[in-house]
Design a protein around this motif. Sequence first.
Motif, PDB file in Angstrom:
ATOM      1  N   HIS A   1      15.605   3.124  35.883  1.00 20.65           N
ATOM      2  CA  HIS A   1      14.743   1.991  35.763  1.00 20.65           C
ATOM      3  C   HIS A   1      13.067   2.488  35.750  1.00 20.65           C
ATOM      4  N   GLY A   2      12.914   3.606  34.554  1.00 16.78           N
ATOM      5  CA  GLY A   2      11.505   3.934  34.312  1.00 16.78           C
ATOM      6  C   GLY A   2      10.885   4.724  35.603  1.00 16.78           C
TER       7      GLY A   2
ATOM      8  N   VAL B   1      15.355   2.510  31.195  1.00 16.01           N
ATOM      9  CA  VAL B   1      14.159   1.828  31.032  1.00 16.01           C
ATOM     10  C   VAL B   1      13.907   0.316  32.006  1.00 16.01           C
ATOM     11  N   ASN B   2      12.675  -0.209  31.597  1.00 12.81           N
ATOM     12  CA  ASN B   2      12.246  -1.291  32.452  1.00 12.81           C
ATOM     13  C   ASN B   2      12.105  -1.418  33.742  1.00 12.81           C
ATOM     14  N   ARG B   3      10.957  -2.087  34.315  1.00 12.57           N
ATOM     15  CA  ARG B   3      10.772  -2.500  35.700  1.00 12.57           C
ATOM     16  C   ARG B   3       9.873  -1.313  36.012  1.00 12.57           C
ATOM     17  N   GLY B   4      10.337   0.042  35.910  1.00  8.72           N
ATOM     18  CA  GLY B   4       9.348   1.155  36.353  1.00  8.72           C
ATOM     19  C   GLY B   4       8.313   1.219  35.296  1.00  8.72           C
ATOM     20  N   ARG B   5       7.206   2.279  35.563  1.00  7.41           N
ATOM     21  CA  ARG B   5       6.155   2.118  34.702  1.00  7.41           C
ATOM     22  C   ARG B   5       6.376   3.516  33.802  1.00  7.41           C
ATOM     23  N   GLN B   6       7.355   4.444  33.726  1.00  2.01           N
ATOM     24  CA  GLN B   6       7.401   5.461  33.095  1.00  2.01           C
ATOM     25  C   GLN B   6       8.673   5.718  32.407  1.00  2.01           C
ATOM     26  N   SER B   7       8.938   4.632  31.760  1.00  6.97           N
ATOM     27  CA  SER B   7      10.175   4.723  30.744  1.00  6.97           C
ATOM     28  C   SER B   7      10.002   5.897  29.932  1.00  6.97           C
ATOM     29  N   ARG B   8       8.952   5.829  28.966  1.00  6.71           N
ATOM     30  CA  ARG B   8       8.850   6.868  28.078  1.00  6.71           C
ATOM     31  C   ARG B   8       9.013   8.261  28.644  1.00  6.71           C
ATOM     32  N   GLN B   9       8.531   8.693  29.900  1.00  5.45           N
ATOM     33  CA  GLN B   9       8.430  10.045  30.336  1.00  5.45           C
ATOM     34  C   GLN B   9       9.913  10.035  30.738  1.00  5.45           C
ATOM     35  N   VAL B  10      10.751   9.100  31.120  1.00  3.67           N
ATOM     36  CA  VAL B  10      11.977   9.068  31.663  1.00  3.67           C
ATOM     37  C   VAL B  10      12.723   9.702  30.527  1.00  3.67           C
ATOM     38  N   ILE B  11      12.683   9.335  29.513  1.00  2.00           N
ATOM     39  CA  ILE B  11      13.519   9.369  28.174  1.00  2.00           C
ATOM     40  C   ILE B  11      13.041  10.740  27.509  1.00  2.00           C
ATOM     41  N   ASP B  12      11.763  11.324  27.589  1.00  5.87           N
ATOM     42  CA  ASP B  12      11.365  12.496  27.252  1.00  5.87           C
ATOM     43  C   ASP B  12      12.329  13.392  27.955  1.00  5.87           C
TER      44      ASP B  12
ATOM     45  N   THR C   1       6.676  -3.452  31.284  1.00  7.02           N
ATOM     46  CA  THR C   1       6.391  -1.966  31.700  1.00  7.02           C
ATOM     47  C   THR C   1       6.997  -0.883  30.864  1.00  7.02           C
ATOM     48  N   THR C   2       8.035  -1.069  30.046  1.00  8.86           N
ATOM     49  CA  THR C   2       8.634  -0.417  28.862  1.00  8.86           C
ATOM     50  C   THR C   2       7.549  -0.268  27.822  1.00  8.86           C
ATOM     51  N   ILE C   3       7.353  -1.342  27.576  1.00  9.37           N
ATOM     52  CA  ILE C   3       6.409  -1.345  26.334  1.00  9.37           C
ATOM     53  C   ILE C   3       5.112  -0.890  26.575  1.00  9.37           C
ATOM     54  N   ALA C   4       4.508  -0.955  27.750  1.00  6.54           N
ATOM     55  CA  ALA C   4       3.242  -0.563  28.113  1.00  6.54           C
ATOM     56  C   ALA C   4       3.297   1.175  28.084  1.00  6.54           C
TER      57      ALA C   4
END
Length: 203
Positions: free
Chosen positions: A11-12, A38-49, A92-95
Amino acid sequence: MTEYAFVGDIHGCFNELESVVARARSRTRHLVFLGDYVNRGRQSRQVIDFLMSLQESRELECAFLRGNHDQAFLEALDNAEIDVLLRMGGATTIASYVDELSDDVLAQLRRSVPDEHVQFFRNLAMSMSTDQVYASHIPDLRLGEQQAAAGKYRIHGHVVQSNGVPTITETHALIDTGCGTTPTGRLTCLFWPSLEWVQSEPR
């Protein structure tokens, strides 16, 4: 016997993911991620990277499963179902992908998500199994999944364990311990076949 490390719902939460993966890699090269990246946490893009970098590593063998939040993110991109994503904590995922929001958030999101990320989501598996263990995101299995899991130890995420520790029985384990979902949630990694587990530090 091959040791596997199963990682619960992220979760991000990048920092928690990074710390748990470091501990898992000290024991095994076989990593299985149960979904809900993804979602809820603020770092979804970093997680996927980060997950994609693990996928590309020659030192590891990784399996990435699809969670319902990952499915919702993909459907928002494909079918414009952004309201569903937002109800699931997707703001948060969008952001994490879009720096400055405009009126057409969906168009911005579609422009901002790299093609490689979209392909990562499309390629997520529904389950993973060996001769002795079966893993999927959601523990409620359909008929075909029940047949595939028959006689095997089952490991799942999705259902938050409110006490913050994984539920481990003789037949199955539930390892979503609220990372990114509850104020005191942690990310759990369960090792098979020992059923030993480690967690990220509390926030």
